[in-house]
Design an enzyme around this catalytic site. Structure first.
Site, PDB file in Angstrom:
ATOM      1  N   GLY A  61       0.837  -1.208   0.000  1.00  0.00           N
ATOM      2  CA  GLY A  61       0.000   0.000   0.000  1.00  0.00           C
ATOM      3  C   GLY A  61       0.860   1.242   0.000  1.00  0.00           C
ATOM      4  O   GLY A  61       2.056   1.184  -0.281  1.00  0.00           O
ATOM      5  N   ASN A  62       0.245   2.376   0.273  1.00  0.00           N
ATOM      6  CA  ASN A  62       1.016   3.620   0.413  1.00  0.00           C
ATOM      7  C   ASN A  62       0.332   4.520   1.433  1.00  0.00           C
ATOM      8  O   ASN A  62      -0.744   4.207   1.928  1.00  0.00           O
ATOM      9  CB  ASN A  62       1.200   4.299  -0.944  1.00  0.00           C
ATOM     10  CG  ASN A  62      -0.120   4.697  -1.568  1.00  0.00           C
ATOM     11  OD1 ASN A  62      -0.817   5.559  -1.062  1.00  0.00           O
ATOM     12  ND2 ASN A  62      -0.484   4.024  -2.671  1.00  0.00           N
ATOM     13  N   HIS A  63       0.970   5.676   1.718  1.00  0.00           N
ATOM     14  CA  HIS A  63       0.511   6.528   2.816  1.00  0.00           C
ATOM     15  C   HIS A  63      -0.586   7.523   2.446  1.00  0.00           C
ATOM     16  O   HIS A  63      -0.898   8.390   3.244  1.00  0.00           O
ATOM     17  CB  HIS A  63       1.694   7.318   3.384  1.00  0.00           C
ATOM     18  CG  HIS A  63       2.650   6.467   4.155  1.00  0.00           C
ATOM     19  ND1 HIS A  63       2.262   5.771   5.274  1.00  0.00           N
ATOM     20  CD2 HIS A  63       3.958   6.193   3.973  1.00  0.00           C
ATOM     21  CE1 HIS A  63       3.295   5.102   5.750  1.00  0.00           C
ATOM     22  NE2 HIS A  63       4.338   5.331   4.965  1.00  0.00           N
TER      23      HIS A  63
ATOM     24  N   ALA B 115      -3.692   7.653  -5.233  1.00  0.00           N
ATOM     25  CA  ALA B 115      -2.308   7.191  -5.360  1.00  0.00           C
ATOM     26  C   ALA B 115      -2.380   5.713  -5.713  1.00  0.00           C
ATOM     27  O   ALA B 115      -2.314   4.828  -4.847  1.00  0.00           O
ATOM     28  CB  ALA B 115      -1.570   7.398  -4.046  1.00  0.00           C
TER      29      ALA B 115
END
Ligand code: CTP
Length: 396
Positions: A206-208, A273
């Protein structure tokens, strides 16, 4: 702008109630229809007779009297907007918790129209954490809060907490009705948040991304009258506007399928994102650790922005985001061309407090024609307004 608009004013027990007759007079002068509800406590601050004379309508206070029942449901349906002004701490807490012990709160709870509040209180009450928490609860329920002003307060102290002046309240209402029309009848598509690319049943890449920017844009588009479909990855934020329909997805493939199913949009703003790569294979079982290293092969995901750019029809406005750490302007322009977007919002990671997770952002807009527009550090809410303002210029 206010001609023929049906405005329901809820007056509560605060010294600022003395400003309401002036407000009513200004609204009537503009051709608005005004009905007024008062809490029992507000009658100590302003008279029913004054308000009913100026509004040309009976003023209601009680849910019941000896022979009748005030139809709070129909009042909320009659109105184009309900404005609670002044909003006292007491009514604020009742509205926040749904404590329906008077006609005003009962009407608020059953109102189908948008609700705006104009708080008025002394600075210490204004700054108390329970006031902030209650206001937050109201905002979660789609209530719009008119900021308090700084100045002389009923206590004699000078500080924050004054209700906005009647002229400012009228300007706020005019703005409310004006912006509501700007994108009326338009369909907007927004993507937001991160994607989670599954590795096995318990792990993902995943990402932030917090989703805050995308949700703020979806809310802003809805505030301007658009019907919004928000395709969202896993986030904690929630949409504030009722006209935002959220479709939750997890992975890039699901986000692509959900977004491209709405290719009939008038405006699309892709803030998500999205993972550029996803595991080639998803293990059906939890991967057990071994002594050696673990290699996960990744394959490219589909680019939603590029695909929508390829299918774009005349009249559709497509906006993408870019997050660059070097050659920012050149790369943003390249993205604009390559993905056939009409506008690229370049996020800067160079400034402290801007970007992922935080509440602020520093952006530059790039268009197919004309100069880029550069902004200073601003709240994501304000950035959302700036983005939608620029989109409006592209749609005319
Ligand atoms: N985007 C998308 N689908 C993807 C990847 C990105 O819709 N699979 C969108 C994003 O929502 C954003 C823009 O494309 O609007 C970002 O473009 P991208 O090329 O992914 O930018 P970066 O992630 O910055 O990629 P890179 O610099 O590696 O090219």
């Amino acid at each position: 702008m206010l001609k023929g608009k049906k405005i329901l004013i809820g007056v509560t027990g605060s010294i600022a109630a003395y400003k309401i007759p002036i407000l009513v007079r200004l609204l009537i002068r503009q051709g608005a229809e005004v009905k007024i509800l008062m809490t029992p406590a507000s009658a100590d601050f302003v008279s029913r007779l004054t308000l009913s004379t100026l509004s040309k309508n009976p003023v209601l206070t009680e849910l019941f009297d000896d022979e009748s029942w005030a139809n709070h449901v129909m009042l909320g349906r009659w109105a184009d907007v309900m404005l609670v002004a002044p909003l006292s701490c007491n009514t604020l807490s009742k509205m926040a918790t749904g404590r329906s012990d008077n006609l005003l709160v009962a009407t608020y709870l059953s109102a189908t129209c948008p609700v705006i509040v104009a708080p008025a209180m002394d600075e210490d009450m204004w700054l108390h954490h329970s006031t902030a928490e209650n206001l937050e609860l109201l905002q979660k329920n789609h209530v719009t809060v008119i900021p308090v002003e700084h100045g002389e307060l009923a206590s004699g102290l000078v500080g924050d907490g004054r209700m906005a002046e009647p002229e400012s309240l009228v300007a706020f209402l005019e703005d409310f009705f004006r912006v509501k029309e700007q994108l009326k009848g338009k369909k907007a598509l927004v993507t937001a948040g991160p994607t989670y690319e599954q590795i096995d049943p318990v792990r993902f890449i995943g990402n932030h991304s917090s989703g805050k920017m995308g949700y703020a844009i979806a809310d802003e588009l809805a505030r301007r009258g658009a019907e919004v479909v928000l395709i969202s990855g896993p986030v904690l934020v929630k949409a504030k506007e009722q006209r935002v329909r959220v479709e939750k997805v997890e992975g890039a493939a699901a986000m692509h399928a959900a977004a491209t199913a709405h290719s009939d949009y008038d405006i699309a703003v892709l803030t998500a994102a999205v993972a550029d790569y996803t595991p080639e294979e998803v293990s059906g079982q939890k991967i057990k650790k071994t002594d050696g290293e673990l290699i996960i092969r990744l394959k490219k995901t589909k680019d939603i922005l590029a695909d929508l750019g390829r299918q774009k029809k005349a009249g559709q406005v497509l906006v993408g985001f870019a997050l660059e750490t070097e050659n920012e302007h050149v790369n943003a322009r390249k993205k604009l061309e390559e993905k056939n977007a009409d506008m690229i919002v370049l996020n800067s990671l160079q400034d402290e407090g801007a970007g992922f997770g935080g509440d602020n952002n520093k952006v530059t807009f790039f268009f197919r024609e004309g100069q880029p527009k550069e902004f200073g550090l601003r709240s994501k809410k304000q950035v959302a307004r700036d983005i939608v303002d620029s989109i409006l210029e592209l749609t005319v």
